[in-house]
Scaffold this active site. Structure first.
Site, PDB file in Angstrom:
ATOM      1  N   LYS A 157       0.888  -1.390   0.059  1.00 50.26           N
ATOM      2  CA  LYS A 157      -0.109   0.067   0.020  1.00 50.26           C
ATOM      3  C   LYS A 157       0.898   1.366   0.015  1.00 50.26           C
ATOM      4  CE  LYS A 157       0.771   1.952   3.394  1.00 50.26           C
ATOM      5  NZ  LYS A 157       1.910   2.471   3.841  1.00 50.26           N
ATOM      6  N   TYR A 203      -4.224   4.457   6.388  1.00 49.92           N
ATOM      7  CA  TYR A 203      -4.877   3.542   7.329  1.00 49.92           C
ATOM      8  C   TYR A 203      -6.166   3.819   7.819  1.00 49.92           C
ATOM      9  CZ  TYR A 203      -0.424   0.947   7.347  1.00 49.92           C
ATOM     10  OH  TYR A 203       0.616   0.048   7.090  1.00 49.92           O
TER      11      TYR A 203
HETATM   12  P1  NAD Z   1      12.482   1.593   2.067  1.00 50.79           P
HETATM   13  O1  NAD Z   1      12.987   2.738   1.634  1.00 50.79           O
HETATM   14  O2  NAD Z   1      12.889   0.890   3.461  1.00 50.79           O
HETATM   15  O3  NAD Z   1      12.764   0.399   1.061  1.00 50.79           O
HETATM   16  C1  NAD Z   1      12.500   0.523  -0.270  1.00 50.79           C
HETATM   17  C2  NAD Z   1      13.373  -0.560  -1.247  1.00 50.79           C
HETATM   18  O4  NAD Z   1      12.933  -0.203  -2.424  1.00 50.79           O
HETATM   19  C3  NAD Z   1      14.697  -0.127  -0.924  1.00 50.79           C
HETATM   20  O5  NAD Z   1      15.372  -1.613  -0.633  1.00 50.79           O
HETATM   21  C4  NAD Z   1      15.353   0.384  -2.028  1.00 50.79           C
HETATM   22  O6  NAD Z   1      16.578  -0.083  -2.398  1.00 50.79           O
HETATM   23  C5  NAD Z   1      14.170  -0.091  -3.229  1.00 50.79           C
HETATM   24  N1  NAD Z   1      14.350   0.779  -4.317  1.00 50.79           N
HETATM   25  C6  NAD Z   1      14.331   0.319  -5.522  1.00 50.79           C
HETATM   26  N2  NAD Z   1      14.057   1.294  -6.366  1.00 50.79           N
HETATM   27  C7  NAD Z   1      14.263   2.605  -5.664  1.00 50.79           C
HETATM   28  C8  NAD Z   1      14.243   3.907  -5.751  1.00 50.79           C
HETATM   29  N3  NAD Z   1      14.129   4.525  -7.056  1.00 50.79           N
HETATM   30  N4  NAD Z   1      14.145   4.802  -4.873  1.00 50.79           N
HETATM   31  C9  NAD Z   1      14.407   4.518  -3.544  1.00 50.79           C
HETATM   32  N5  NAD Z   1      14.356   3.060  -3.092  1.00 50.79           N
HETATM   33  C10 NAD Z   1      14.186   2.142  -4.241  1.00 50.79           C
HETATM   34  O7  NAD Z   1      10.752   1.629   2.106  1.00 50.79           O
HETATM   35  P2  NAD Z   1       9.834   0.772   2.858  1.00 50.79           P
HETATM   36  O8  NAD Z   1       9.524   1.273   4.341  1.00 50.79           O
HETATM   37  O9  NAD Z   1      10.338  -0.756   2.776  1.00 50.79           O
HETATM   38  O10 NAD Z   1       8.341   0.836   1.910  1.00 50.79           O
HETATM   39  C11 NAD Z   1       8.316   0.171   0.540  1.00 50.79           C
HETATM   40  C12 NAD Z   1       6.801  -0.203   0.315  1.00 50.79           C
HETATM   41  O11 NAD Z   1       6.136  -0.703   1.565  1.00 50.79           O
HETATM   42  C13 NAD Z   1       6.271   1.389   0.409  1.00 50.79           C
HETATM   43  O12 NAD Z   1       5.048   1.421  -0.507  1.00 50.79           O
HETATM   44  C14 NAD Z   1       5.634   1.481   1.668  1.00 50.79           C
HETATM   45  O13 NAD Z   1       4.324   2.050   1.759  1.00 50.79           O
HETATM   46  C15 NAD Z   1       5.227   0.019   1.941  1.00 50.79           C
HETATM   47  N6  NAD Z   1       5.021  -0.029   3.576  1.00 50.79           N
HETATM   48  C16 NAD Z   1       4.223  -0.981   3.864  1.00 50.79           C
HETATM   49  C17 NAD Z   1       3.786  -1.187   5.398  1.00 50.79           C
HETATM   50  C18 NAD Z   1       2.882  -1.942   5.922  1.00 50.79           C
HETATM   51  O14 NAD Z   1       2.773  -2.084   7.002  1.00 50.79           O
HETATM   52  N7  NAD Z   1       1.922  -2.669   5.097  1.00 50.79           N
HETATM   53  C19 NAD Z   1       5.040  -0.597   6.151  1.00 50.79           C
HETATM   54  C20 NAD Z   1       6.078   0.112   5.595  1.00 50.79           C
HETATM   55  C21 NAD Z   1       6.236   0.139   4.409  1.00 50.79           C
END
Ligand code: NAD
Length: 420
Positions: free
Chosen positions: A186, A271
């Site tokens: 999401k 949320y």
């Molecule tokens: P994060 O920044 O920790 O991780 C993102 C990942 O994507 C990294 O490994 C990064 O290397 C990669 N990536 C690939 N292309 C990229 C680019 N162009 N720029 C930046 N990063 C790139 O982020 P996250 O917290 O893991 O969030 C990722 C997704 O998960 C988002 O859509 C976020 O909304 C979702 N999320 C959901 C929940 C939940 O509880 N459902 C919780 C946190 C995050």
């Protein structure tokens, strides 16, 4: 609230994870009939056959030779996990090995019906670390340039897209075109137009599109939904959702309009949007919204800091919600009906979720959300199970339409009608 933002909740998460491991509770499919198991196995073999029909003769031969070791591998995996459901596990590749991807991977260690088997990442060093940590074979590792080749990999059933929001649209469509089921984090996309295109692409490719709405499988949340459906709150009158935290590093993608699609609303306010729907059990007819910004340097044009929004439902019930990147301790839901209420806080964090109703404390078990989510998504994809609250692309599209309308209401100052 979330552990990637807060060390304390990280400790709670791991403590709870141990409790879950030692305890007895897993929201699981334990009583599969022999027929269901048989149908899901036939489904898998059917899918393999249909996909292979698109390829040339040599590939058909190759697929046929794979079929036998594939079945035996499934059986071995089931035995190794000591599974009571002995159908095939959903074999998942994670795309985006960041903070949430890591959380999902760790949670999947405890899954019974889903298994992490592959990775997609732009960082070779992360791929090797994950290979050794999760025993992932090199043939199941891809980068962002070559992951379309997953179409030729019979050992991966689904790809879980866990990258920044702005990348979901193109990545999900590529995975669908590769003939694999998709689970997407999401918000599913930056707007409803993108979301609709993703839904269409998955339909066209005949693959499932699910979205990581982990709260839809959370036991206390499900109990409130059960009570509401049973009429225990009487007529639903009001919902309040408060979703927010103080965001740190101003250079992160969450504060970049192109990658995030907006600000707090896309990330955390969603949320309350989604919660207003599953808590009331209705789809909103209209929205009004007001935006405030105290730090225009950190929260640039198009990146919302704080939005208050109101929703009106067909029954006459209303919702009042707050979405912010500038206040901590905001993770609560309140549902009020003519005969009772439910109050949850934390309502959507990683856990433990806590709450009570007019009848007393919500005492359902604490679970690791992502473990339950992935086992349930396996059942949805492989066995056609219907979740209590949908987690498919159409469900996510409704949230995106509401998000579009909230931004429009902020811009115009007008009440925006919805047609979900
Ligand atoms: P994060 O920044 O920790 O991780 C993102 C990942 O994507 C990294 O490994 C990064 O290397 C990669 N990536 C690939 N292309 C990229 C680019 N162009 N720029 C930046 N990063 C790139 O982020 P996250 O917290 O893991 O969030 C990722 C997704 O998960 C988002 O859509 C976020 O909304 C979702 N999320 C959901 C929940 C939940 O509880 N459902 C919780 C946190 C995050």
């Amino acid at each position: 609230m979330f552990s990637y933002r807060n060390k304390e909740s990280c400790i709670i998460f791991y403590k709870r994870k141990i409790e879950v491991n030692n305890g007895t509770y897993f929201l699981r499919v334990c009583s599969q009939s022999f027929l269901c198991k048989f149908i899901s196995i036939v489904f898998l073999h059917y899918k393999t056959t249909v996909m292979n029909s698109r390829r040339d003769f040599l590939q058909k031969i190759a697929a046929a030779t794979i079929a036998v070791p594939f079945s035996s591998q499934v059986t071995t995996a089931c035995k190794a996990n000591n599974k009571s459901y002995d159908g095939p596990a959903l074999r998942v590749a994670i795309m985006g090995l960041g903070s949430y991807g890591t959380r999902v991977a760790e949670a999947m260690r405890d899954c019974k019906d889903a298994k992490l088997v592959g990775v997609i990442s732009g960082h070779p060093e992360k791929i090797s670390a994950w290979q050794s940590r999760y025993n992932i074979p090199v043939k199941n590792c891809y980068n962002y340039e070559n992951f379309d080749n997953v179409k030729d990999n019979p050992d991966i059933d689904a790809v879980y897209v866990i990258t920044p929001n702005g990348l979901h649209h193109d990545e999900v469509i590529r995975v669908a075109k590769a003939g694999k089921h998709v689970i997407c984090e999401k918000p599913m996309a930056l707007n409803a137009k993108q979301g609709q295109e993703m839904v269409n692409a998955c339909k066209k490719a005949n693959v499932r599109l699910l979205v990581g709405y982990r709260m839809h499988f959370e036991p206390k949340t499900l109990e409130v939904i059960r009570m509401r459906k049973a009429g225990e709150f009487g007529k639903i009158l009001f919902f309040q959702g408060l979703s927010g935290f103080v965001i740190g590093d101003p250079t992160q993608w969450r504060l970049n309009k192109e990658l995030a699609g907006g600000g707090a609303l896309m990330d955390i306010g969603i949320y309350s949007i989604n919660g207003s729907r599953y808590m009331t059990g209705e789809e909103p007819l209209w929205v009004t919204a007001q935006e405030t910004k105290t730090d225009p340097v950190k929260f640039k044009e198009g990146v919302d800091e704080t939005i208050q929004f109101q929703l009106g439902f067909p029954s006459g019930a209303v919702a009042s919600c707050l979405s912010t990147y500038s206040m901590n301790n905001l993770d609560s839901f309140f549902l009020n009906g003519s005969q009772g209420f439910a109050e949850m806080q934390p309502a959507t964090g990683y856990g433990p979720i806590m709450g009570h109703t007019h009848k007393g404390e919500l005492a359902q078990p604490v679970v690791t959300h992502q473990t339950v989510q992935m086992d349930e998504m396996s059942a949805i994809i492989l066995q056609g199970k219907q979740p209590v609250v949908p987690v498919d692309g159409e469900e996510a599209l409704k949230d995106l339409r509401i998000i579009d309308a909230i931004y429009e209401a902020c811009r115009s100052g007008k009440k925006i009608n919805l047609n979900l």
